[in-house]
Write a protein that holds these residues in place. Structure first.
Motif, short mmCIF file in Angstrom:
data_model
loop_
_atom_site.label_atom_id
_atom_site.label_comp_id
_atom_site.label_asym_id
_atom_site.label_seq_id
_atom_site.Cartn_x
_atom_site.Cartn_y
_atom_site.Cartn_z
N ALA A 1 11.30 -6.01 -11.75
CA ALA A 1 10.67 -6.36 -10.48
C ALA A 1 9.58 -7.39 -10.71
CB ALA A 1 10.08 -5.11 -9.82
N PRO A 2 9.27 -8.24 -9.72
CA PRO A 2 8.17 -9.22 -9.86
C PRO A 2 6.83 -8.52 -9.99
CG PRO A 2 8.97 -9.16 -7.59
CD PRO A 2 9.93 -8.34 -8.41
N GLY B 1 6.40 -4.62 -5.06
CA GLY B 1 6.77 -5.98 -4.68
C GLY B 1 5.90 -6.52 -3.56
N ARG B 2 5.41 -5.64 -2.68
CA ARG B 2 4.51 -6.07 -1.61
C ARG B 2 3.07 -6.18 -2.09
NH1 ARG B 2 7.13 -1.84 1.09
NH2 ARG B 2 5.17 -0.68 1.19
N GLN B 3 2.88 -5.99 -3.38
CA GLN B 3 1.55 -6.02 -4.01
C GLN B 3 0.60 -5.01 -3.39
OE1 GLN B 3 -0.09 -9.93 -4.46
NE2 GLN B 3 1.73 -10.75 -5.47
N ARG C 1 -0.16 -2.58 -11.51
CA ARG C 1 0.65 -2.03 -10.42
C ARG C 1 0.07 -0.69 -9.94
NH1 ARG C 1 5.65 -4.69 -10.10
NH2 ARG C 1 6.32 -5.78 -12.00
#
Length: 676
Positions: free
Chosen positions: A312-313, A16-18, A147
């Motif tokens: 999740a995004p 999520g924090r990339q 990811r």
């Protein structure tokens, strides 16, 4: 301590924090479908027992087991003994069939898997049994490669990760690091699976003879790979699953990265930390703390992570980093030629008889009234070894005595990097010829050139060339009127000789050996025979002598049965229970030779005739000294002149070290072209 749920939450938060996630996967994620280290050792024992050809290898493996040590140390010891007594490639068969435990279809027992065969099996996606965790991971990587920075790093050599990704509709690319090399940048149209300890099959069609997996790399210093791993993993969150934490390139790279705090490490442990790791800073040393997660089962972890990631995004596409420099090509450093020494001058006939009477060589078909004029020496294209050295010194001595030497290079079944192998082989042989005063360089004829279609066509149009069968088809037409394919298979050593074995045992050994033999070898005998027929068009058969090992006698017996020519045959003594590709016959330094001698003397019956040390003393010490007129090494106050003196010195605790050192020094100096 944290467990699976906490690890999943942290990985989802990281995505999520990339922040990129780097997966490092070990053998724990593919079990039990692919056997672990202990099961691999059992499989190796079964392989040796079922083939039943080398009791000395079986004894060596028992000694490794009895020595104890960790499973990895035993695993490395097994690989070393296979290499010592048989060849590097034989252990690959064991490894391949450990991997094929996950393949559901029936296969030939102990079949050697080539590049084409391996790709064929991998493409049969539904025939592989995947652990639930690997299946879920394949789906996760196929859906969300970004990811994980389009890359997975694994210490495993099986293809299950790639198969899982492809089953899920993704694109998987295999990158194999066998020794020490840099890792390429990942593409953005699929997942790059980096196997840092080798792969289960050849990586390319030109890689068929390569060493697929070398357990010694588990603990080797691999500077390029360590540097490359550090560059790839920097500023990422590294998640280790099923990884044992050996002192390897991964550990070394992470040790540096945690020290400068440029990486987060999440380590999934199958059991509890107290059972897996000692207290203290851990395997990565001091620096940024490692987050450990206990009792993590990859078969639960990855399905749960896939479900969590699906909701999740998604992260933005990560930019490709600066291209990494390629690994420098390795090369072998050559030493200057030894100075020419004065040697005794004998006629070729006298030298042949001396080899037969004094050194255990065998001369068949001798003509006392006809002087030998031409030595025909067929050599299979392979890495040079001590057998080549000994045969080259004999060939060089015969050339110094007036014989013309024709070196026939059998390159019809070339190894990978055939040009380099050919240059090394011919260069080494010429240098060994140079050790004999008065030797004339051999005439080199590659079989691939002699049997080139244009040259074959030219010979077929020349009536004079039709007096003998000078092409393989003509040879085979005459041969198969008398003999069968089974005889050829024995001649090329594709199947073992019965030697009194029970029929069922011999049949099993034949089937096992056939499954690991390249069919191109079948071309060698007729191709060599056709070339010799070409020579005999202008050279009287009674003046020709062939040169080869004692295990090539069958090939020339088959020749004589079809074409009963008065050609003579010289055979150097057989070296029992050591294959031509074994490391015992090669070396890169005096230290290696010395270490192998020490290890050989630890085996029972090390002093038996025909064994490695006996063969070495006679053929790589006493014979070269005789051919070159060289003084023999001194042991104590007397020269080492006989095999009995050598064994007596080795058994004497006061002289053992000096005797082995003297033998190793003479052999390595001879083989490596180094000054004494």
């Amino acid at each position: 301590m944290a467990g699976e749920a906490e690890l999943i939450a942290q990985l989802v938060a990281t995505a999520g924090r990339q922040r990129r996630i780097a997966l490092v996967l070990g053998s724990g994620v593919t079990g039990p479908e692919v056997p672990g280290v202990t099961e691999m050792l059992d499989l190796a024992d079964r392989f040796v027992a079922e083939r039943g050809e080398n009791p000395y290898l079986a004894e060596a493996l028992r000694r490794v087991r009895a020595a104890g040590g960790s499973p990895v140390e035993t695993y490395i010891g097994y690989r070393r003994e296979f290499t010592t007594w048989v060849s590097k490639q034989e252990f690959d068969i064991v490894m391949q069939h450990a991997v094929l435990n996950a393949y559901d279809q029936e296969l030939t027992q102990w079949e050697r898997i080539s590049f084409q065969r391996g790709v064929q099996l991998e493409n049969d996606l539904r025939a592989w049994t995947l652990p639930p965790g690997i299946a879920a991971l394949g789906s996760l990587l196929a859906r969300n490669p970004g990811r994980f920075n389009f890359r997975v790093i694994t210490t495993n050599f099986d293809p299950l990760i790639e198969i899982a990704i492809r089953r899920a509709g993704g694109v998987a690319r295999t990158v194999v690091i066998k020794k020490d090399a840099m890792i390429p940048d990942p593409p953005h149209d699929g997942v790059m699976v980096v196997h840092i300890n080798g792969y289960w099959r050849p990586a390319t069609a030109l890689d068929d003879r390569s060493n697929l997996h070398d357990p010694s790399q588990l603990t080797a210093d691999r500077a390029l790979l360590t540097t490359s791993l550090a560059e790839h993993l920097r500023e990422e969150t590294v998640c280790l699953v099923g990884y044992g934490g050996w002192d390897d390139a991964v550990t070394e790279a992470l040790r540096g990265l945690t020290a400068d705090r440029s990486v987060d490490v999440l380590w999934a442990l199958h059991g509890r930390r107290a059972d897996s790791l000692p207290d203290g800073p851990g395997p990565f040393g001091a620096g940024k703390p490692v987050a450990y997660f206990e009792q993590v089962d990859s078969n639960r972890l990855f399905p749960a992570l896939r479900r969590a990631m699906d909701t999740a995004p998604g992260p933005a596409m990560f930019a490709v980093g600066t291209p990494l420099r390629a690994a420098p090509a390795g090369h072998r450093v050559r030493q200057p030629l030894l100075e020419e020494r004065i040697g005794a001058q004998r006629s070729a006939g006298e030298l042949l008889r001396e080899l037969d009477r004094g050194f255990g060589w065998r001369l068949e078909g001798a003509h006392r009234t006809v002087a030998p004029e031409l030595l025909y020496w067929p050599v299979q294209l392979r890495q040079t070894n001590l057998i080549h050295t000994v045969q080259a010194l004999v060939a060089g001595s015969l050339s110094a005595s007036g014989m013309r030497v024709v070196l026939c290079v059998d390159d019809l079944n070339p190894p990978a990097h055939a040009t380099a192998f050919r240059e090394n082989l011919i260069g080494d042989i010429r240098r060994w010829f140079g050790l004999i005063t008065g030797a004339r360089p051999p005439e080199v004829v590659p079989l691939s050139e002699f049997h080139e279609p244009g040259r074959v066509a030219d010979r077929l149009l020349d009536p004079a060339q039709l007096l003998r069968p000078t092409n393989t088809w003509a040879v085979e037409r005459e041969y198969y009127r008398v003999h069968n394919l089974y005889d050829v298979l024995q001649a090329i050593k594709a199947i073992p000789e019965a030697n009194g074995a029970e029929p069922d045992t011999h049949a099993a050994a034949v089937a096992a050996r056939l499954g690991t033999t390249r069919a191109e070898r079948l071309l060698s005998p007729p191709a060599i025979w056709a070339h010799l027929h070409h020579i005999l068009l202008t050279q009287a058969p009674e003046t020709v002598v062939t040169l080869g090992g004692d295990d090539e006698a069958l090939m020339w017996k088959l020749w004589q049965a079809v074409w009963p020519e008065p050609v003579r045959h010289l055979y150097n003594p057989r070296l029992s229970h050591v294959r031509h590709d074994a490391d015992l016959l090669t070396a890169s330094s005096f230290v290696e030779v010395r270490d192998r001698l020490e290890r050989t003397c630890e085996h029972p019956a090390w002093d038996a005739e025909g064994r490695y040390l006996h063969w070495l003393v006679h053929n790589a010490l006493l014979l070269p000294a005789d051919l070159r007129g060289e003084p023999l090494p001194m042991i104590g106050d007397r020269p080492l002149e006989t095999w009995d003196q050598a064994t007596a010195a080795i058994r004497d605790p006061r002289l053992r070290d000096r005797a082995l050192t003297a033998i190793a020094r003479e052999v390595s100096t001879l083989f490596l072209h180094e000054p004494a």
